[in-house]
Design a protein around this motif. Structure first.
Motif, short mmCIF file in Angstrom:
data_model
loop_
_atom_site.label_atom_id
_atom_site.label_comp_id
_atom_site.label_asym_id
_atom_site.label_seq_id
_atom_site.Cartn_x
_atom_site.Cartn_y
_atom_site.Cartn_z
N HIS A 1 -48.83 -29.40 -31.44
CA HIS A 1 -48.21 -27.88 -31.16
C HIS A 1 -49.04 -26.94 -31.88
CE1 HIS A 1 -44.83 -29.85 -29.31
NE2 HIS A 1 -44.68 -30.52 -30.14
N VAL B 1 -45.82 -23.07 -35.36
CA VAL B 1 -44.24 -23.48 -35.61
C VAL B 1 -43.31 -23.14 -34.42
CG1 VAL B 1 -42.43 -23.26 -37.07
CG2 VAL B 1 -44.75 -23.76 -37.84
N GLY B 2 -43.66 -21.80 -33.96
CA GLY B 2 -42.62 -21.40 -32.98
C GLY B 2 -42.78 -22.21 -31.60
N ARG B 3 -43.90 -22.60 -31.34
CA ARG B 3 -44.32 -23.20 -30.22
C ARG B 3 -43.49 -24.74 -30.28
NH1 ARG B 3 -48.96 -20.25 -29.98
NH2 ARG B 3 -49.16 -19.00 -28.00
N ALA B 4 -43.70 -25.26 -31.25
CA ALA B 4 -42.88 -26.50 -31.58
C ALA B 4 -41.68 -26.43 -31.30
CB ALA B 4 -43.59 -27.16 -32.81
N ILE B 5 -40.95 -25.38 -32.02
CA ILE B 5 -39.60 -25.49 -32.14
C ILE B 5 -39.20 -25.16 -30.75
CG2 ILE B 5 -37.63 -23.75 -32.62
CD1 ILE B 5 -39.10 -23.49 -35.44
N ARG B 6 -39.83 -24.28 -29.71
CA ARG B 6 -39.57 -23.90 -28.37
C ARG B 6 -39.48 -25.24 -27.48
NH1 ARG B 6 -43.24 -20.10 -25.14
NH2 ARG B 6 -44.72 -21.85 -25.64
N GLN C 1 -39.00 -28.41 -28.59
CA GLN C 1 -38.01 -29.14 -28.90
C GLN C 1 -36.58 -28.59 -28.34
OE1 GLN C 1 -37.95 -32.24 -30.25
NE2 GLN C 1 -40.24 -31.74 -29.58
N ALA C 2 -36.54 -27.28 -28.62
CA ALA C 2 -35.42 -26.67 -27.84
C ALA C 2 -35.38 -26.86 -26.56
CB ALA C 2 -35.29 -24.84 -28.04
N GLN C 3 -36.47 -26.92 -25.72
CA GLN C 3 -36.35 -27.25 -24.10
C GLN C 3 -35.67 -28.59 -24.07
OE1 GLN C 3 -40.51 -26.20 -23.36
NE2 GLN C 3 -40.19 -24.49 -22.59
N GLU C 4 -36.11 -29.37 -24.84
CA GLU C 4 -35.62 -31.12 -24.57
C GLU C 4 -34.04 -30.84 -24.95
OE1 GLU C 4 -37.23 -33.80 -24.21
OE2 GLU C 4 -39.48 -32.67 -24.15
N LEU C 5 -33.62 -29.93 -26.08
CA LEU C 5 -32.42 -29.84 -26.46
C LEU C 5 -31.55 -29.24 -25.05
CD1 LEU C 5 -30.14 -30.25 -28.64
CD2 LEU C 5 -30.63 -28.06 -29.53
N ASP D 1 -48.56 -17.13 -33.45
CA ASP D 1 -47.53 -16.82 -32.93
C ASP D 1 -46.45 -15.95 -34.22
OD1 ASP D 1 -46.42 -18.81 -34.46
OD2 ASP D 1 -45.79 -20.33 -33.03
N VAL E 1 -41.95 -16.68 -30.03
CA VAL E 1 -42.69 -17.00 -29.04
C VAL E 1 -41.42 -16.94 -27.83
CG1 VAL E 1 -44.26 -18.74 -29.71
CG2 VAL E 1 -41.99 -19.59 -29.14
N VAL F 1 -37.67 -17.89 -29.06
CA VAL F 1 -37.59 -18.50 -30.64
C VAL F 1 -37.99 -17.43 -31.57
CG1 VAL F 1 -38.62 -20.16 -32.09
CG2 VAL F 1 -37.88 -21.00 -29.65
N TYR G 1 -38.79 -17.04 -35.77
CA TYR G 1 -38.48 -17.84 -37.18
C TYR G 1 -39.11 -17.12 -38.24
CZ TYR G 1 -43.56 -19.04 -36.52
OH TYR G 1 -44.87 -19.01 -36.52
N LEU H 1 -32.91 -28.93 -34.73
CA LEU H 1 -32.30 -28.13 -34.11
C LEU H 1 -30.60 -28.26 -34.07
CD1 LEU H 1 -34.67 -27.55 -31.29
CD2 LEU H 1 -34.89 -26.33 -33.53
N ARG I 1 -30.78 -32.04 -32.47
CA ARG I 1 -31.83 -32.76 -32.09
C ARG I 1 -32.90 -32.72 -33.16
NH1 ARG I 1 -34.45 -34.67 -27.68
NH2 ARG I 1 -36.83 -34.74 -27.86
N TRP J 1 -46.56 -32.95 -34.73
CA TRP J 1 -47.76 -32.59 -35.46
C TRP J 1 -48.12 -31.11 -35.09
CZ3 TRP J 1 -50.84 -34.74 -39.09
CH2 TRP J 1 -50.53 -36.26 -39.55
N ILE J 2 -48.44 -30.30 -36.00
CA ILE J 2 -48.41 -28.68 -35.65
C ILE J 2 -49.68 -28.19 -36.35
CG2 ILE J 2 -47.40 -26.50 -36.13
CD1 ILE J 2 -44.83 -27.61 -35.95
#
Lengths: 212, 176
Positions: free
Chosen positions: A19, A22-27, A29-33, B53, B74, B82, B84, B151, B160, B165-166
């Motif tokens: 990812h 960090v923002g894209r990674a959270i997004r 996972q939020a889409q999965e949620l 971002d 983002v 999102v 943060y 989350l 969840r 990896w970031i």
């Protein structure tokens, strides 16, 4: 050496599904949620009760006292006969987010509210009202529910039985969009809407289901 | 968009590897730097930065340490997206006068509103990276590491968690 490193890095990132930020990674996972929370579509409500012959629609939805039932009423009342234990169903899939027993401030009777969250915008409320001032009857009502808080229910799945103690026992079916009560008629399947409206007109001939 | 990011990653990797190699071949140290004193440029000034971002600030907190605070966000196709807040602490390992390696524990808290999900989250990670000083007042950093993402949706209260990896890249503008 440099080429090897580049190839190794490229292979690693392709394999790892990196990812970028960090923002894209959270997004992500939020889409999965989001898929677990609920569908993106509007609800398509089925029957909230098991047998149409067991219930009568005693009141419809109204924002005004000029409705045939003479009062503002943010729900549909499904009336049953005293002494019965009729089954009520989840009109749509969703998460059980609340099961609450409390004394109604107006009537003094106990009731048990069940809230089912369909998705971020829509929720359903089943107010089981056994028409009793006896707390033990409300406990019996809770014991007759088949669900628990935090559980996912499917459309058409049994929520539980309504314990009809007093005369006037009913389930008050409420429907919310973005935390505001709305008329559910536009969300019922056509055959269910027709069935409910027909039932209401046995009590109030010519009435509409909603008055807004 | 996904492939644009991956191509960008390759270009940055190539660029930084070139720089690292060039620096490692013995680029002349700036005059007055003390020659072999690799840490002479540390105790660095503070900077504002841009990440993929986020906007961020990098503050020196010791000869080889710096704190980075970030505010990022983002968008999402549905919902507010999102947002943060992040904090990380960089421990530098000087390599050359223009190149540092660093390790960085990283903590982020987040509010998300993406499609049907709305709630709060956290991302905790540790990265390893390099920072290259392109100009006296301009730096480029790049780090990568595993993050634990947690989350919690408001209603229904479902959660969840996962390991991801970031990659973080930043441009730093040193102020003084």
């Amino acid at each position: 050496m440099r080429l090897t490193l580049i190839i190794a890095l490229s292979a690693f990132q392709l394999w790892a599904g990196l990812h970028f930020g960090v923002g894209r990674a959270i997004r992500s996972q939020a889409q999965e949620l989001s898929a677990e929370v609920g569908p993106s579509r509007d609800p398509q409500l089925g029957r909230p009760y098991q047998n149409a012959g067991d219930v009568t629609i005693a009141r419809g939805y109204s924002n005004t006292a000029s409705a045939p039932w003479g009062a503002a009423h943010h729900g549909l009342d499904f009336l049953v006969s005293t002494g019965t234990r009729h089954v009520f169903l989840a009109a749509e899939e969703g998460w059980v987010t609340e099961i609450k027993k409390f004394a109604n401030e107006i009537t003094g009777n106990w009731q048990v509210n069940v809230k089912i969250q369909f998705n971020k915008n829509f929720s359903m409320r089943y107010a089981f009202e056994p028409f009793t001032a006896n707390s033990a009857d409300a406990d019996a009502q809770i014991a007759n529910l088949n669900i628990s808080k935090g559980q996912k229910v499917l459309k058409g799945e049994s929520i539980g039985r309504l314990v009809a103690v007093g005369s006037g026992t009913h389930v008050d079916f409420g429907f919310k969009k973005k935390d505001s009560d709305v008329c559910p008629s536009g969300y019922f399947a056509p055959d269910v809407l027709n069935e409910i409206t027909t039932s209401l007109r046995t009590v109030y001939p010519g009435a509409n289901l909603c008055y807004e | 968009m996904r492939y644009v990011n991956r191509i960008l990653f390759l270009i940055i990797s190539f660029f930084l590897l070139n720089l690292a190699q060039a620096a490692g071949r013995g680029r002349p140290a700036p005059q007055g730097s003390g020659g072999g004193d690799k840490s002479s440029r540390l105790g660095r000034p503070w900077s504002i930065g841009l990440g993929q971002d986020n906007i961020n600030i990098l503050l020196p907190v010791g000869k080889k340490w710096a704190y980075q605070g970030r505010l990022g966000g983002v968008s999402a196709s549905s919902g507010n997206g999102v947002y943060y807040l992040g904090s990380s602490l960089r421990r530098y390992f000087p390599k050359t006068p223009i190149l540092d390696f660093y390790l960085s524990p990283d903590i982020n808290i987040s509010h998300f509103d993406v499609d049907q999900a709305k709630g709060l989250g956290a991302a905790l990670g540790a990265t390893v990276g390099i920072e290259y000083r392109l100009r006296p007042r301009l730096g480029l950093s790049f780090d990568i590491g595993p993050y634990w993402i947690y989350l919690r949706n408001f209603e229904p209260a479902i959660t969840r968690q996962s390991w991801e990896w970031i990659v973080n890249t930043n441009i730093h503008f040193y102020i003084r």
